[in-house]
Design a protein around this motif. Structure first.
Motif, PDB file in Angstrom:
ATOM      1  N   ALA A  18       0.828  -1.208   0.000  1.00 16.22           N
ATOM      2  CA  ALA A  18       0.000   0.000   0.000  1.00 16.22           C
ATOM      3  C   ALA A  18       0.863   1.259   0.000  1.00 16.22           C
ATOM      4  O   ALA A  18       0.588   2.221  -0.729  1.00 16.22           O
ATOM      5  N   VAL A  19       1.916   1.260   0.796  1.00 18.37           N
ATOM      6  CA  VAL A  19       2.820   2.419   0.840  1.00 18.37           C
ATOM      7  C   VAL A  19       3.502   2.609  -0.510  1.00 18.37           C
ATOM      8  O   VAL A  19       3.585   3.734  -1.024  1.00 18.37           O
ATOM      9  N   TRP A  20       3.972   1.527  -1.108  1.00 17.79           N
ATOM     10  CA  TRP A  20       4.611   1.635  -2.422  1.00 17.79           C
ATOM     11  C   TRP A  20       3.643   2.176  -3.457  1.00 17.79           C
ATOM     12  O   TRP A  20       4.018   2.965  -4.321  1.00 17.79           O
ATOM     13  N   THR A  21       2.390   1.750  -3.367  1.00 11.08           N
ATOM     14  CA  THR A  21       1.390   2.211  -4.327  1.00 11.08           C
ATOM     15  C   THR A  21       1.160   3.710  -4.215  1.00 11.08           C
ATOM     16  O   THR A  21       1.192   4.432  -5.219  1.00 11.08           O
ATOM     17  N   VAL A  22       0.930   4.197  -2.999  1.00  6.65           N
ATOM     18  CA  VAL A  22       0.663   5.634  -2.847  1.00  6.65           C
ATOM     19  C   VAL A  22       1.895   6.473  -3.147  1.00  6.65           C
ATOM     20  O   VAL A  22       1.782   7.590  -3.651  1.00  6.65           O
ATOM     21  N   GLN A  23       3.084   5.951  -2.896  1.00  8.58           N
ATOM     22  CA  GLN A  23       4.297   6.669  -3.287  1.00  8.58           C
ATOM     23  C   GLN A  23       4.430   6.697  -4.803  1.00  8.58           C
ATOM     24  O   GLN A  23       4.761   7.731  -5.378  1.00  8.58           O
ATOM     25  N   GLY A  24       4.186   5.579  -5.437  1.00  4.12           N
ATOM     26  CA  GLY A  24       4.288   5.518  -6.889  1.00  4.12           C
ATOM     27  C   GLY A  24       3.277   6.404  -7.588  1.00  4.12           C
ATOM     28  O   GLY A  24       3.538   6.933  -8.672  1.00  4.12           O
ATOM     29  N   LEU A  25       2.127   6.597  -6.964  1.00  7.02           N
ATOM     30  CA  LEU A  25       1.100   7.462  -7.541  1.00  7.02           C
ATOM     31  C   LEU A  25       1.333   8.937  -7.215  1.00  7.02           C
ATOM     32  O   LEU A  25       0.620   9.795  -7.730  1.00  7.02           O
ATOM     33  N   TYR A  27       1.185  10.416  -4.098  1.00  7.75           N
ATOM     34  CA  TYR A  27       0.447  10.945  -2.954  1.00  7.75           C
ATOM     35  C   TYR A  27       1.338  11.163  -1.735  1.00  7.75           C
ATOM     36  O   TYR A  27       0.979  11.911  -0.840  1.00  7.75           O
ATOM     37  N   VAL A  28       2.460  10.466  -1.668  1.00  9.36           N
ATOM     38  CA  VAL A  28       3.421  10.620  -0.575  1.00  9.36           C
ATOM     39  C   VAL A  28       4.725  11.093  -1.204  1.00  9.36           C
ATOM     40  O   VAL A  28       5.277  10.431  -2.077  1.00  9.36           O
ATOM     41  N   GLY A  29       5.198  12.233  -0.762  1.00  8.80           N
ATOM     42  CA  GLY A  29       6.414  12.805  -1.349  1.00  8.80           C
ATOM     43  C   GLY A  29       7.639  12.549  -0.492  1.00  8.80           C
ATOM     44  O   GLY A  29       7.579  11.910   0.555  1.00  8.80           O
ATOM     45  N   GLY A  30       8.761  13.064  -0.962  1.00  9.46           N
ATOM     46  CA  GLY A  30      10.004  12.992  -0.207  1.00  9.46           C
ATOM     47  C   GLY A  30      10.763  11.701  -0.371  1.00  9.46           C
ATOM     48  O   GLY A  30      11.539  11.323   0.502  1.00  9.46           O
ATOM     49  N   SER A  31      10.561  11.006  -1.454  1.00 10.05           N
ATOM     50  CA  SER A  31      11.231   9.732  -1.674  1.00 10.05           C
ATOM     51  C   SER A  31      11.607   9.610  -3.147  1.00 10.05           C
ATOM     52  O   SER A  31      10.987  10.226  -4.006  1.00 10.05           O
ATOM     53  N   VAL A  32      12.618   8.801  -3.419  1.00  3.82           N
ATOM     54  CA  VAL A  32      12.983   8.549  -4.821  1.00  3.82           C
ATOM     55  C   VAL A  32      11.917   7.706  -5.512  1.00  3.82           C
ATOM     56  O   VAL A  32      11.905   7.594  -6.734  1.00  3.82           O
ATOM     57  N   MET A  33      11.004   7.142  -4.734  1.00  2.00           N
ATOM     58  CA  MET A  33       9.933   6.314  -5.283  1.00  2.00           C
ATOM     59  C   MET A  33       8.725   7.147  -5.709  1.00  2.00           C
ATOM     60  O   MET A  33       7.826   6.633  -6.371  1.00  2.00           O
ATOM     61  N   THR A  34       8.701   8.425  -5.354  1.00  2.00           N
ATOM     62  CA  THR A  34       7.556   9.280  -5.635  1.00  2.00           C
ATOM     63  C   THR A  34       7.394   9.498  -7.129  1.00  2.00           C
ATOM     64  O   THR A  34       8.360   9.800  -7.836  1.00  2.00           O
ATOM     65  N   ASP A  35       6.175   9.327  -7.606  1.00  2.00           N
ATOM     66  CA  ASP A  35       5.806   9.508  -9.013  1.00  2.00           C
ATOM     67  C   ASP A  35       6.552   8.572  -9.966  1.00  2.00           C
ATOM     68  O   ASP A  35       6.760   8.905 -11.127  1.00  2.00           O
ATOM     69  N   GLU A  36       6.931   7.406  -9.490  1.00  2.00           N
ATOM     70  CA  GLU A  36       7.582   6.411 -10.337  1.00  2.00           C
ATOM     71  C   GLU A  36       6.574   5.298 -10.641  1.00  2.00           C
ATOM     72  O   GLU A  36       6.036   4.668  -9.731  1.00  2.00           O
ATOM     73  N   THR A  37       6.341   5.067 -11.906  1.00  2.00           N
ATOM     74  CA  THR A  37       5.336   4.094 -12.338  1.00  2.00           C
ATOM     75  C   THR A  37       5.628   2.686 -11.840  1.00  2.00           C
ATOM     76  O   THR A  37       4.699   1.945 -11.503  1.00  2.00           O
TER      77      THR A  37
END
Length: 64
Positions: A18-25, A27-37
């Motif tokens: 769930a955390v990976w999903t919201v980071q990838g979409l 919704y959660v910023g501050g990570s290299v995973m943010t906005d990554e498909t």
């Protein structure tokens, strides 16, 4: 004991997915995973696998 391990690992996988999903979409910023498909795709897969493990753990607990 085996049922508890499956329940714990399944729950952990659901939360991580769930955390990976919201980071990838995004919704959660501050990570290299943010906005990554890739994380928006892997997250639900991990969460689904966690649900399967949870289900197996529950079945194992009922049989005991």
């Amino acid at each position: 004991m085996r049922g508890w391990l499956a329940l714990t690992l399944g729950l952990l996988a659901v939360v991580v997915g769930a955390v990976w999903t919201v980071q990838g979409l995004g919704y959660v910023g501050g990570s290299v995973m943010t906005d990554e498909t890739v994380w928006a795709v892997l997250g639900p897969l991990v969460a689904l696998a966690g649900l399967v493990v949870l289900w197996l753990g529950l079945r194992s607990r009922r049989r005991q």
